[in-house]
Design a protein around this motif. Structure first.
Motif, PDB file in Angstrom:
ATOM      1  N   VAL A 303       0.844  -1.188   0.000  1.00  0.00           N
ATOM      2  CA  VAL A 303       0.000   0.000   0.000  1.00  0.00           C
ATOM      3  C   VAL A 303       0.883   1.243   0.000  1.00  0.00           C
ATOM      4  N   GLY A 304       0.295   2.353  -0.344  1.00  0.00           N
ATOM      5  CA  GLY A 304       1.038   3.608  -0.411  1.00  0.00           C
ATOM      6  C   GLY A 304       0.463   4.507  -1.481  1.00  0.00           C
ATOM      7  N   GLN A 305       0.989   5.701  -1.542  1.00  0.00           N
ATOM      8  CA  GLN A 305       0.502   6.664  -2.518  1.00  0.00           C
ATOM      9  C   GLN A 305       0.898   6.255  -3.934  1.00  0.00           C
ATOM     10  N   SER A 306       0.213   6.820  -4.932  1.00  0.00           N
ATOM     11  CA  SER A 306       0.551   6.552  -6.329  1.00  0.00           C
ATOM     12  C   SER A 306       1.983   6.978  -6.610  1.00  0.00           C
ATOM     13  N   GLY A 307       2.707   6.129  -7.340  1.00  0.00           N
ATOM     14  CA  GLY A 307       4.094   6.433  -7.678  1.00  0.00           C
ATOM     15  C   GLY A 307       5.096   5.951  -6.658  1.00  0.00           C
ATOM     16  N   SER A 308       4.628   5.218  -5.637  1.00  0.00           N
ATOM     17  CA  SER A 308       5.556   4.741  -4.610  1.00  0.00           C
ATOM     18  C   SER A 308       6.271   3.462  -5.004  1.00  0.00           C
ATOM     19  N   GLY A 309       5.829   2.809  -6.103  1.00  0.00           N
ATOM     20  CA  GLY A 309       6.535   1.631  -6.609  1.00  0.00           C
ATOM     21  C   GLY A 309       5.826   0.315  -6.394  1.00  0.00           C
ATOM     22  N   LYS A 310       4.518   0.349  -6.050  1.00  0.00           N
ATOM     23  CA  LYS A 310       3.780  -0.887  -5.756  1.00  0.00           C
ATOM     24  C   LYS A 310       3.686  -1.791  -6.985  1.00  0.00           C
ATOM     25  N   SER A 311       3.169  -1.249  -8.085  1.00  0.00           N
ATOM     26  CA  SER A 311       3.013  -2.053  -9.298  1.00  0.00           C
ATOM     27  C   SER A 311       4.358  -2.439  -9.903  1.00  0.00           C
ATOM     28  N   THR A 312       5.399  -1.646  -9.635  1.00  0.00           N
ATOM     29  CA  THR A 312       6.733  -1.958 -10.148  1.00  0.00           C
ATOM     30  C   THR A 312       7.237  -3.273  -9.566  1.00  0.00           C
ATOM     31  N   ILE A 313       6.906  -3.545  -8.295  1.00  0.00           N
ATOM     32  CA  ILE A 313       7.322  -4.803  -7.661  1.00  0.00           C
ATOM     33  C   ILE A 313       6.731  -5.994  -8.412  1.00  0.00           C
ATOM     34  N   ILE A 314       5.456  -5.875  -8.802  1.00  0.00           N
ATOM     35  CA  ILE A 314       4.810  -6.948  -9.572  1.00  0.00           C
ATOM     36  C   ILE A 314       5.503  -7.122 -10.917  1.00  0.00           C
ATOM     37  N   GLY A 315       5.863  -6.013 -11.574  1.00  0.00           N
ATOM     38  CA  GLY A 315       6.576  -6.084 -12.846  1.00  0.00           C
ATOM     39  C   GLY A 315       7.931  -6.772 -12.719  1.00  0.00           C
ATOM     40  N   LEU A 316       8.601  -6.548 -11.598  1.00  0.00           N
ATOM     41  CA  LEU A 316       9.908  -7.183 -11.377  1.00  0.00           C
ATOM     42  C   LEU A 316       9.761  -8.673 -11.094  1.00  0.00           C
ATOM     43  N   ILE A 317       8.727  -9.055 -10.337  1.00  0.00           N
ATOM     44  CA  ILE A 317       8.511 -10.480 -10.041  1.00  0.00           C
ATOM     45  C   ILE A 317       8.145 -11.242 -11.312  1.00  0.00           C
ATOM     46  N   GLU A 318       7.327 -10.634 -12.172  1.00  0.00           N
ATOM     47  CA  GLU A 318       6.962 -11.256 -13.451  1.00  0.00           C
ATOM     48  C   GLU A 318       8.132 -11.226 -14.449  1.00  0.00           C
ATOM     49  N   ARG A 319       9.165 -10.492 -14.109  1.00  0.00           N
ATOM     50  CA  ARG A 319      10.308 -10.216 -14.970  1.00  0.00           C
ATOM     51  C   ARG A 319       9.872  -9.548 -16.276  1.00  0.00           C
ATOM     52  N   PHE A 320       8.932  -8.606 -16.134  1.00  0.00           N
ATOM     53  CA  PHE A 320       8.642  -7.721 -17.258  1.00  0.00           C
ATOM     54  C   PHE A 320       9.840  -6.801 -17.480  1.00  0.00           C
ATOM     55  N   TYR A 321      10.544  -6.504 -16.393  1.00  0.00           N
ATOM     56  CA  TYR A 321      11.742  -5.659 -16.448  1.00  0.00           C
ATOM     57  C   TYR A 321      12.826  -6.306 -15.600  1.00  0.00           C
ATOM     58  N   ASP A 322      14.069  -5.997 -15.919  1.00  0.00           N
ATOM     59  CA  ASP A 322      15.207  -6.410 -15.101  1.00  0.00           C
ATOM     60  C   ASP A 322      15.708  -5.210 -14.313  1.00  0.00           C
ATOM     61  N   PRO A 323      16.119  -5.414 -13.043  1.00  0.00           N
ATOM     62  CA  PRO A 323      16.649  -4.286 -12.259  1.00  0.00           C
ATOM     63  C   PRO A 323      17.994  -3.822 -12.798  1.00  0.00           C
ATOM     64  N   MET A 324      18.277  -2.538 -12.617  1.00  0.00           N
ATOM     65  CA  MET A 324      19.576  -1.989 -13.038  1.00  0.00           C
ATOM     66  C   MET A 324      20.688  -2.501 -12.125  1.00  0.00           C
ATOM     67  N   LYS A 325      20.333  -2.746 -10.886  1.00  0.00           N
ATOM     68  CA  LYS A 325      21.283  -3.251  -9.901  1.00  0.00           C
ATOM     69  C   LYS A 325      20.499  -4.094  -8.911  1.00  0.00           C
ATOM     70  N   GLY A 326      21.163  -5.059  -8.268  1.00  0.00           N
ATOM     71  CA  GLY A 326      20.479  -5.910  -7.312  1.00  0.00           C
ATOM     72  C   GLY A 326      19.918  -7.151  -7.974  1.00  0.00           C
ATOM     73  N   VAL A 327      19.113  -7.904  -7.236  1.00  0.00           N
ATOM     74  CA  VAL A 327      18.642  -9.191  -7.731  1.00  0.00           C
ATOM     75  C   VAL A 327      17.227  -9.462  -7.235  1.00  0.00           C
ATOM     76  N   VAL A 328      16.440 -10.121  -8.082  1.00  0.00           N
ATOM     77  CA  VAL A 328      15.117 -10.622  -7.709  1.00  0.00           C
ATOM     78  C   VAL A 328      15.217 -12.143  -7.704  1.00  0.00           C
ATOM     79  N   LYS A 329      14.886 -12.772  -6.570  1.00  0.00           N
ATOM     80  CA  LYS A 329      15.033 -14.218  -6.437  1.00  0.00           C
ATOM     81  C   LYS A 329      13.681 -14.888  -6.215  1.00  0.00           C
ATOM     82  N   VAL A 330      13.544 -16.085  -6.773  1.00  0.00           N
ATOM     83  CA  VAL A 330      12.413 -16.960  -6.489  1.00  0.00           C
ATOM     84  C   VAL A 330      12.990 -18.282  -6.018  1.00  0.00           C
ATOM     85  N   ASP A 331      12.599 -18.698  -4.822  1.00  0.00           N
ATOM     86  CA  ASP A 331      13.156 -19.906  -4.195  1.00  0.00           C
ATOM     87  C   ASP A 331      14.679 -19.849  -4.110  1.00  0.00           C
TER      88      ASP A 331
END
Length: 514
Positions: A303-331
């Protein structure tokens, strides 16, 4: 007649097969591209559909129709020149030498007429736009009694086109008169020289008419081929556009042959020290050093205000986008190491605006299923999504056509069909991106009930603006400017009182709440 039939059939068949192959290959390639490519303005939905519709047809026209015309022209010219030289080489040589003038006459006539029509159309664009606006806004024009003013504006916009048309008419008049008058002069030259040859006994009357008839129209044939230079330029642009798509490699390859294909996914998701900005807006950072841990089988609300990055997290988990730095892990494994299509079989996404396709309700429900699905499974999924009751009372039941984008169904009905589709997929990780925010209160209650039943035992990530819908989640994370500022369950976050960010959000939506 036989040669014409063979020519047109062969090139038409070749062109149609080519169009089919180009469209299939382009669409197949586009569907493999990362979402960031589609975010670019030049790759908007309309532009892509236009490419698929027009570019493939232009390539067909270039390779099929234009090649046929070029082959026809070159063979006709070769045969005509050869026969003319065989019958009477002296007269044929003179007629061949003056062919460039003949070609110029026919070519200039066609180009002048074509350009005149294009310039006239362009000059009329402004007045046409004004007329279209006046007609489409006729109520406003009538309400303000602005008809006279509109007509005066139209007269003003017509002055420039009139001046332009008059100027073009002078050019066209001189150009067409010159080219038209040259033709009889050239014919006169041919007959004058033929008369000299006949007088000297070097040419017979039969040979004269044979040579003349064979060669007199050759210039027109070449000029016809020459007028397609603009089409060739357009065709070249279309070919470049097609190959720009076909030769591009996706930055996120969904069919990586070296990617791991897991048999089981438990659903433990970790986002660790991630920096991210959308490719279309690289100067606006969404996350800097962002981290969050989502336990397997648990539900977390963002939860949070618009533009805080909520939907971006879903995009990263689906791997619609790759992060510029860091890592997204599953299991515990970087999602970039997975075979992406295999990984996505374990993930289901329900958006605020569900995407339903033209087809039956049954076809839309089984859309995400990877194997064969029987009718009982479809019905069970619909019942779990609270969709079976409304589907059963429809005239055609599960065979009811949804039409384009599901326009035959209400918002709540579409959402429940989308949930049934997700349930049938039986995902390990469920992503809900404001799945109830566009619904009325009654529809929201039914859809929310279906969602809560579906979330049991799955890793669920819920993005919501209406905080009343996420109170039962195991964990609630409050995001602010790309950072997690609070984390806990509903009661523990409310217990922080006025100093808590979640408490403030709840107070804004429910002024009477504690």
């Amino acid at each position: 007649m036989v040669i014409n039939i063979i020519q047109h059939y062969s090139f038409a068949a070749m062109g149609e097969y080519l169009t089919k192959r180009v469209r299939e290959k382009m669409l197949s390639k586009i569907l493999s591209f990362e979402i960031g490519w589609l975010d670019q303005d030049e790759n908007a939905t309309g532009a892509i559909c236009s490419r698929l519709a027009k570019d493939a047809s232009v390539v067909r026209s270039l390779v099929g129709d234009r090649c046929a015309l070029l082959i026809q022209t070159s063979s006709a010219v070769t045969v005509a020149f050869t026969l003319g030289l065989v019958i009477s080489w002296r007269l044929a040589l003179v007629m061949i030498v003056v062919q460039p003038i003949v070609i110029m006459c026919f070519y200039s006539k066609r180009v002048l007429l074509k350009n005149m029509s294009q310039i006239a159309m362009k000059a009329q664009e402004k007045s046409s736009k004004l007329a279209a606006e006046a007609v489409s806004n006729l109520r406003t024009v009538t309400a303000f009694s602005s008809q006279t003013r509109i007509l005066k504006m139209l007269q003003e916009t017509q002055k420039a086109p009139i001046r332009e048309s008059i100027r073009q008419a002078w050019y066209a008049g001189f150009g067409l008169a010159f080219s038209q008058s040259l033709m009889p002069c050239i014919w006169a030259l041919d007959f004058w020289y033929a008369g000299i040859l006949i007088r000297d006994g070097q040419l017979g009357d039969k040979a004269l008419f044979q040579t003349y008839i064979i060669l007199v129209n050759t210039g027109k044939v070449i000029a016809d081929a020459g007028t397609m230079t603009n089409d060739l330029a357009k065709g070249t642009d279309a070919v470049q556009s097609v190959f720009a798509v076909l030769d591009r490699n996706s930055l996120i390859e969904p069919e990586d042959l070296d990617g791991e294909k897991p048999e089981i996914i438990t659903g433990h998701v970790e986002i660790h020290d991630v920096d991210f900005a959308y490719p279309s807006r690289p100067d606006i950072m969404i996350f800097r050093g962002f981290s969050i841990d989502i336990e397997a089988g648990k539900s977390i609300a963002l939860v949070g205000q618009s533009g805080s990055g909520k939907s971006t997290i879903i995009g990263l988990i689906e791997r619609f986008y790759d992060p510029m730095k860091g890592v997204v892990k599953v299991d515990g494994r970087d999602i970039r190491l997975y075979h992406l299509r295999t990984l996505r079989k374990y993930i289901a996404l329900v958006n605020q605006e569900p995407a339903l396709f033209a087809g039956t309700i049954r076809e839309n429900i089984i859309y995400g299923a990877s194997g064969e699905v029987n009718e009982s499974e479809v019905i069970e999924a619909a019942k779990a999504a609270n969709a079976h009751d409304f589907i059963a009372v429809l005239k055609d039941g599960y065979a009811t056509q949804c039409s384009d984008r599901g326009v035959q169904l209400s918002g709540g009905q579409k959402q429940r069909v989308a949930i049934a589709r997700a349930i049938l997929k039986n995902p390990t990780i469920l992503l809900l991106d404001e799945a109830t925010s566009a619904l009325d209160s009654q529809s929201e209650k039914v859809v929310q009930d279906a969602l809560e039943r579906m979330m049991v035992g799955r890793t669920s990530v819920v993005v919501a603006h209406r905080l009343s819908t996420i109170q039962s989640c195991n964990t609630i994370a409050v995001l602010e400017k790309g950072k997690v500022v609070e984390k806990g369950n509903h009661s523990s976050l409310l217990a922080k009182g006025l100093s808590g960010a979640y408490y403030s959000l709840v107070s804004l939506q429910e002024p009477n709440s504690p």
